[in-house]
Design an enzyme around this catalytic site. Sequence first.
Site, PDB file in Angstrom:
ATOM      1  N   PRO A 143     106.348  -1.377   2.852  1.00  0.00           N
ATOM      2  CA  PRO A 143     105.354  -1.508   3.942  1.00  0.00           C
ATOM      3  C   PRO A 143     104.883  -2.936   4.232  1.00  0.00           C
ATOM      4  O   PRO A 143     103.739  -3.292   3.950  1.00  0.00           O
ATOM      5  CB  PRO A 143     104.205  -0.626   3.449  1.00  0.00           C
ATOM      6  CG  PRO A 143     104.290  -0.738   1.954  1.00  0.00           C
ATOM      7  CD  PRO A 143     105.746  -0.821   1.634  1.00  0.00           C
ATOM      8  N   CYS A 144     105.749  -3.727   4.859  1.00  0.00           N
ATOM      9  CA  CYS A 144     105.338  -5.081   5.243  1.00  0.00           C
ATOM     10  C   CYS A 144     104.254  -5.062   6.321  1.00  0.00           C
ATOM     11  O   CYS A 144     103.541  -6.048   6.510  1.00  0.00           O
ATOM     12  CB  CYS A 144     106.539  -5.889   5.709  1.00  0.00           C
ATOM     13  SG  CYS A 144     107.531  -5.110   6.993  1.00  0.00           S
TER      14      CYS A 144
END
Length: 269
Positions: A143-144
Amino acid sequence: MKKSSRTDTAPLEFRHIRAPLGEITLAGRGEFLTGVEFLDQTPSALPAESGHTGSSLPVLKAAEQWLERYFAGEDPGETPPIHLTGTPFRLAVWEQLRRIPRGETTTYGAIAAELARQLGIPRMSAQAVGGAVGHNPVGILIPCHRVVGSDGNLTGFASGLRRKFRLLALEGLDMSRYPLPPPRGGSDLRQIPGVGPNIEQDLFRIGIRRIADLAGEDPEQLYRDDCAVKRFQEDRCQLYVFRLAVYFAEHPHPEPEKLRWSWWKDHRQ
């Protein structure tokens, strides 16, 4: 993060799926997922597709099911097995991304500080961390989008800030905590006429009013029309409307505005 001696020699296969925020490309080799990104992402972190498009590889089907649960607002559970290749520094940053809980955010600086602590060095560049985050090949599952600027600004997302906004909202975050990036023209958002302490809400109203004006509609009717307002608030382009309101304040000439109204109309559904 599992690895296999067979991973690098297995053929790379692709699968395209439709999602609420746009079409997504999945990539995998053998039993491992190697890439997830929106089809229009720029720049792409995936290699050019060649053969095996539309693959029914089990790990790609598992990734599709994981994303279906995610976009439905459910807890999608553990990710399918992922295999990443990159420099030791990038791999270390991507591992930090995987540790950010759903519904929470961290900053580039916080990741840099944690890596510096692990390596026993005085400091690490937040900009270098940002570069590694930007090359994350497995979006959403790694989850950037949960990494924000030190001031809470939504910055640095290859698939577009409007998607970053919507992904965080989907995870239940209070988006009033995350201010919009400064407009390119350098305007102070608080100096725009009609903008008060609640910047996001006021920009939203300005955007509706100007769009209604360009469309030849009554803005008050637009507010009262529950269906129209609901569609507007849930649309993937909500962040764009904030930007549009800032543009209206900086560029009073009508023709560019009409061009932008056409863009909004095409993407409203």
